[in-house]
Design a protein around this motif. Structure first.
Motif, PDB file in Angstrom:
ATOM      1  N   TYR A 294      -1.197   5.098  -8.475  1.00 44.33           N
ATOM      2  CA  TYR A 294      -2.396   5.800  -8.964  1.00 44.33           C
ATOM      3  C   TYR A 294      -1.985   6.994  -9.840  1.00 44.33           C
TER       4      TYR A 294
ATOM      5  N   ALA B 144       0.752   2.696  -3.300  1.00 48.03           N
ATOM      6  CA  ALA B 144      -0.550   2.868  -3.956  1.00 48.03           C
ATOM      7  C   ALA B 144      -0.738   4.265  -4.556  1.00 48.03           C
TER       8      ALA B 144
ATOM      9  N   GLU C  61       0.814  -1.227   0.000  1.00 44.15           N
ATOM     10  CA  GLU C  61       0.000   0.000   0.000  1.00 44.15           C
ATOM     11  C   GLU C  61       0.839   1.264   0.000  1.00 44.15           C
TER      12      GLU C  61
ATOM     13  N   LYS D 196      -4.451  -0.519  -4.828  1.00 43.57           N
ATOM     14  CA  LYS D 196      -5.591  -0.150  -3.985  1.00 43.57           C
ATOM     15  C   LYS D 196      -6.378   1.066  -4.487  1.00 43.57           C
ATOM     16  N   LEU D 197      -5.694   2.048  -5.059  1.00 45.39           N
ATOM     17  CA  LEU D 197      -6.409   3.268  -5.469  1.00 45.39           C
ATOM     18  C   LEU D 197      -6.806   3.280  -6.955  1.00 45.39           C
TER      19      LEU D 197
ATOM     20  N   LYS E   5      -2.135  -6.407  -4.948  1.00 40.04           N
ATOM     21  CA  LYS E   5      -3.408  -5.749  -4.597  1.00 40.04           C
ATOM     22  C   LYS E   5      -3.196  -4.493  -3.766  1.00 40.04           C
ATOM     23  N   GLY E   6      -2.190  -4.521  -2.916  1.00 43.05           N
ATOM     24  CA  GLY E   6      -1.903  -3.347  -2.073  1.00 43.05           C
ATOM     25  C   GLY E   6      -1.557  -2.132  -2.908  1.00 43.05           C
TER      26      GLY E   6
END
Ligand code: F6R
Length: 241
Positions: free
Chosen positions: A207, A203, A200, A239-240, A235-236
């Protein structure tokens, strides 16, 4: 720009290793652009497995690393030279004379940078460039407010990068404040680019890289203009998105 969301770090690493190994299978004398840091460690492990299983042979490849700290001896365990040997080269059959890593102790930095660029061009350019990304959006050591036109050059590391990389050193004061890095122009001239990110903490940078405006404040955003860029994230990091 293709975005592949892997289930987890292992899947991300496997997918990256498959891309690199298929490049080498298709073209025995491929030129690989390599990265250091935590992110590609799993990919190197997967590539070592593929080599041990005789799925891929690195004897014909040439490698160019993205960067190296300035004023750091190759024997220093924190040097990227040491990292590459310790995490990849000593387990596979890349020929010593075909390994290029900027010399962090070069006396004439400008000459070192020019020669590095020339060597990449002499070898026909980079076929596939592996990249990690800083939480601040850097690629290589091209920090925010980057000059998109720069080739290999001496860079001043961002405060955030020094902070992030201090985890590898005894203290923050030991982290070099400058490095030799391929420039954005060098990276953009690679035929294919594969950027990896997990967790994350990446992330926001992912993004902005994928969905944001192309701008020097987010160096990786320029990859939106590359004709063959793949982003593989867990996936982390997704996330955005
Ligand atoms: C490393 C490099 C850097 C790292 C980035 C992410 O050669 O050029 O751009 O890819 O700082 O580092 P990690 O993977 O440690 O989070």
């Amino acid at each position: 720009m293709r975005v592949i969301i892997a289930d987890n770090y292992k899947e991300m690493s496997k997918k990256a290793a498959v891309m690199v190994s298929s490049q080498v299978i298709l073209k025995h004398d491929s030129v690989l652009g390599l990265a250091t840091g935590d992110t590609p460690l799993g990919m190197y492990k997967e590539l070592i497995k593929l080599y041990e299983d005789k799925e891929v042979d690195f004897s014909g490849v040439t490698t160019f690393n993205l960067d190296e700290y300035y004023k750091i001896q190759r024997e220093n365990p924190e040097s990227y030279y040491y990292y590459m040997n310790n995490n990849f080269f000593k387990y596979v059959n890349v020929k010593k004379e075909k390994i290029y890593i900027p010399n962090g102790t070069a006396k004439d930095i400008d000459e070192e940078c020019r020669n590095y660029e020339d060597e990449i061009k002499n070898k026909g350019g980079i076929d596939i460039q592996i990249l990690g990304i800083g939480a601040n959006g850097h690629i290589g050591f091209n920090e925010p407010d980057v000059n998109f036109e720069a080739e290999t050059h001496l860079v001043k590391l961002d405060k955030m990068t020094i902070e992030a990389n201090s985890r590898f050193f005894n203290s923050k004061d030991e982290v070099p404040t400058t490095a030799i890095s391929m420039g954005i122009k060098t990276i953009m001239q690679s035929k294919r680019v594969v950027l990896l990110a997990n967790g994350e903490v990446k992330a926001d940078a992912i993004y902005k890289t994928v969905k944001g405006k192309i701008c020097p404040e987010v160096p990786a955003s320029i990859l939106q203009l590359h004709s063959d860029a793949t982003i593989i994230v867990d996936k982390g990091a997704a996330k955005l998105l």
